[in-house]
Design an enzyme around this catalytic site. Structure first.
Site: not given
Ligand code: IVH
Length: 661
Positions: A25, A28-29, A74-75, A105, A107, A109, A216, A304, A396, A399, A414, A419
């Site tokens: 490091d 790097y610095d 979305s999925l 993969e 998912k 959050d 992804y 899920k 408190c 104390c 407090c 304390c």
């Molecule tokens: S693929 C068209 N891969 O999950 C498909 N999504 O519920 C594109 N997410 O909006 C999504 N990990 O924000 C994909 N490994 C992953 C993910 C992922 C999290 C989220 C993503 C998406 C949401 C859908």
């Protein structure tokens, strides 16, 4: 300058994406420092993708809305194996295949974000928004270290990357602690926290909240960049993106199911939250053939996991007094199993949160636990028969000093700086493993030291004598002398640790290392005026003010003088803690592994320990710090007991490996 930029970019890639740094490091610095010097001389030559240019200047008025090149879909979800099998059947029917190759993969959050590169340079980052139109958060996205400002390979075409912005559990907790100290509302979970942080108008605040980006999806000129999704992921890594390493090429439904089952439990050991597994058809040609519905692709599904929730009864609501005097209500629960762990307490944050939940003692509540995050009460499920409201104590509980709530603040405090509860918390913070690392100074001992008046300030630790310690409960001469030795050893802790140990508001581990590097000595830090403090990287007016305030208090100045007389290290030595040490939480510790581990093979555990700076040996001796025992552990366990070596389980090891994944 160009050479330094390229070199620094290469080292950032090795560090953030591959997790395989090649240089120290300090080196790097030094390189970064040299580049900054040159840029100061020739500001006209500063490149927009220079590693010094992550945090831009001005706050913005608002975010500009931008239409996505194609919808961020979305999925669809599967909540059990039958629904997963339905998905697989649909895919096979539509493609006329008997077995489909999938990529599994995690998912993550967080929130999705599309990032555009033009001529290889980060041009624009856009949040998902409603899927069609998002917000331009480019300036904030630039502060994410794992997001390259410049691609590693020349790109003649327009590049678009899609991925997830996430916050680790550790960072989420650090942020909430910091916010609690400042009486700001708490973030409910890492995802909200990440979402809030990417949408802040001041990029330097985003920068202070260490976000991560995991890619992804990859498009060149608007089309998928490879023939197989798996290849696209590899290409992303080659271009400089972090791609979550926990992914697998799976054969058919069976392979996907295996991956899902495996992560159901393993997910607890992750440093961040996931809410499931995404199963994707590997072949892009098949993906195109399957197409999408208005809402989601037909070629992927999100499996899920059930949330780790349970219902239980609130037996009582107690109050904890923290290091800054803040009173935090805590629910005492009828012990209940959540995701394999017994939970008997949950944080309630503050009075307002209790009001929001409508919670009273005796109520049946739903609690939730995820990753390392402290369990929390989600909602009241049924009011108790003899329920009674919680009343914040007027004094408190430790104390007896009257507590105060500043106008506009959420928390009661407090205000007695002496304390004992506050003192105990500060000692525990001071001696923490990642702080001054005084092993053996646990809660029970700190209680005795404070209750008997032996320690009135952390500086008193350095005056403790063997005979004082030896007469404490559960303390033999041997452990007393070990403790003294550990206290003594902490005198030479690096400056960054000492700064962290002081417990200045907003100054956590990372800020402390930045300050140590920037000022080089505690005296220079303590004497720096506000403006000078703000010159340090990532230090804004609020943090600078807190530091100034701390050193302006006569009481703290006295503490500093006493620590000086005790011989603590006030100057930054050559071997300082930088990025490196944060990566080596087990440095100096020797482990012995015995028995069958569940979550990982022994070799894997050994590799992880070594990667975190620890050592693994075969024989238990006095030098062994921990014996990690799995099922059917044998004679090594007996030996450990005989020598008084601490025995821990696999879950503890995972915790020790900590923020490393
Ligand atoms: S693929 C068209 N891969 O999950 C498909 N999504 O519920 C594109 N997410 O909006 C999504 N990990 O924000 C994909 N490994 C992953 C993910 C992922 C999290 C989220 C993503 C998406 C949401 C859908």
């Amino acid at each position: 300058m160009a050479r330094l930029r390229t070199e620094l970019q290469r080292h950032e890639y090795l560090y953030y994406v591959l997790d395989q740094p090649e240089i120290s490091d300090a080196a790097y610095d030094a390189m970064m420092g040299r580049l900054k010097e040159l840029e100061a001389l020739r500001p006209d030559l500063i490149a927009p993708d220079s590693p010094t240019q992550r945090v831009g200047g001005k706050p913005r008025e608002g975010f500009v809305k931008v239409a996505h090149s194609s919808a961020l879909l979305s999925l669809d979800n599967a909540y059990n194996e039958d629904e997963l099998a339905d998905f697989d059947r649909r895919v096979r029917e539509l493609t006329d295949l008997s077995e489909v190759e999938y990529v599994c993969e995690l998912k993550l959050d967080g929130l999705s974000m599309a990032v555009h590169y033009s001529e290889g340079r980060l041009a624009r980052a856009v949040t998902r928004g409603d899927g069609q139109v998002g917000e331009d958060v480019t300036e904030n996205a630039r502060t994410i270290r794992s997001l390259p400002l410049k691609l590693r390979e020349p790109a003649l075409r327009a590049v678009e990357v899609r991925g997830e912005v996430i916050m680790t559990n550790a960072e989420f907790e650090r942020l909430n602690r910091e916010r609690a100290e400042q009486n700001l509302p708490q973030f409910a979970n890492p995802r909200n926290s990440a979402a809030g942080s990417i949408r802040i108008l001041e990029p330097w605040i985003t920068a202070s909240r260490r976000l991560d980006y995991s890619a992804y999806q990859l498009f060149f000129d608007g089309s998928p960049a490879a023939e197989l999704h798996w290849e696209a992921l590899e290409k992303l890594v080659a271009l400089g993106f972090r791609v979550n390493p926990n992914r697998r090429l799976c054969r058919g439904l069976g392979g996907a199911r295996e991956f899902i089952r495996e992560w159901e439990h393993k997910r607890e050991s992750l440093a961040y939250e996931i809410d499931g597994v995404v199963v994707k058809v590997n072949s892009i040609a098949l993906q195109l053939q399957l197409g999408t519905t208005a809402k989601a692709p037909r070629w992927a599904i999100a499996y899920k996991y059930a949330a780790e929730q349970a219902s239980t009864t609130v037996l009582d609501i107690g109050v904890q007094v923290g290091r800054t005097g803040m009173l935090t209500p805590v629910a005492h629960l009828e012990p209940v199993q959540v995701g394999g762990v017994t939970v008997s307490r949950a944080t309630l944050h503050n009075e307002d949160e209790i009001a929001r939940l409508g919670l009273q003692v005796g109520d049946r509540v739903l609690i939730e636990r995820s990753g390392d995050v402290i369990p929390k009460v989600v909602r009241v499920e049924a009011p108790g028969e003899d329920r009674r409201p919680f009343v914040m104590p007027s004094h408190c509980p430790i104390c007896g000093t009257a507590v105060v709530r500043q106008p506009g603040e959420v928390a009661w405090r407090c205000v007695n700086t002496n304390c004992p509860a506050r003192l105990k918390e500060s000692i525990l913070h001071f001696s923490g493993r990642r702080v001054m690392n005084i092993d053996g100074l646990g809660e029970a001992l700190v209680d005795q030291l404070v209750d008997r008046g032996l320690v009135k300030s952390v500086a008193d630790l350095y005056d403790l004598r063997l005979e004082q310690l030896a007469e404490l409960e559960r303390m033999g001469e041997k452990s007393a002398s070990n403790l003294l030795r550990n206290i003594g050893a902490s005198r030479s802790a690096p400056l960054a640790r000492l700064i962290h140990a002081l417990g200045i508001s907003f100054v956590g581990e990372r800020t402390a290392s930045i300050l140590a590097e920037h000022f080089g000595s505690l005296d220079r830090l303590a004497g720096a005026p506000q403006e000078e403090l703000e010159q340090a990287e990532e230090v804004g007016p609020r943090v600078a003010q807190a530091i100034r305030h701390f050193f302006d208090q006569p009481r703290n100045r006295e503490l500093v003088e006493r620590l000086r007389s005790a011989g603590l290290r006030f100057e930054e030595g050559p071997a300082t803690r930088g990025r490196g040490e944060r990566r080596a939480p087990l440095a100096g510790m020797t482990f012995v592994l015995t028995g069958k581990l569940e979550r990982m093979a022994r070799e894997e555990a050994a590799a992880k320990i070594e990667a975190a700076g620890g050592k693994v040996t075969n024989t238990v001796s006095k030098k062994t710090r921990y014996v990690v025992a799995g099922a059917e552990a044998g004679s090594k366990l007996d030996k450990a007991r005989e020598l008084g070596v601490e025995v821990i389980g696999e879950a503890d090891l995972v915790r020790l490996l900590g923020s490393r994944e």
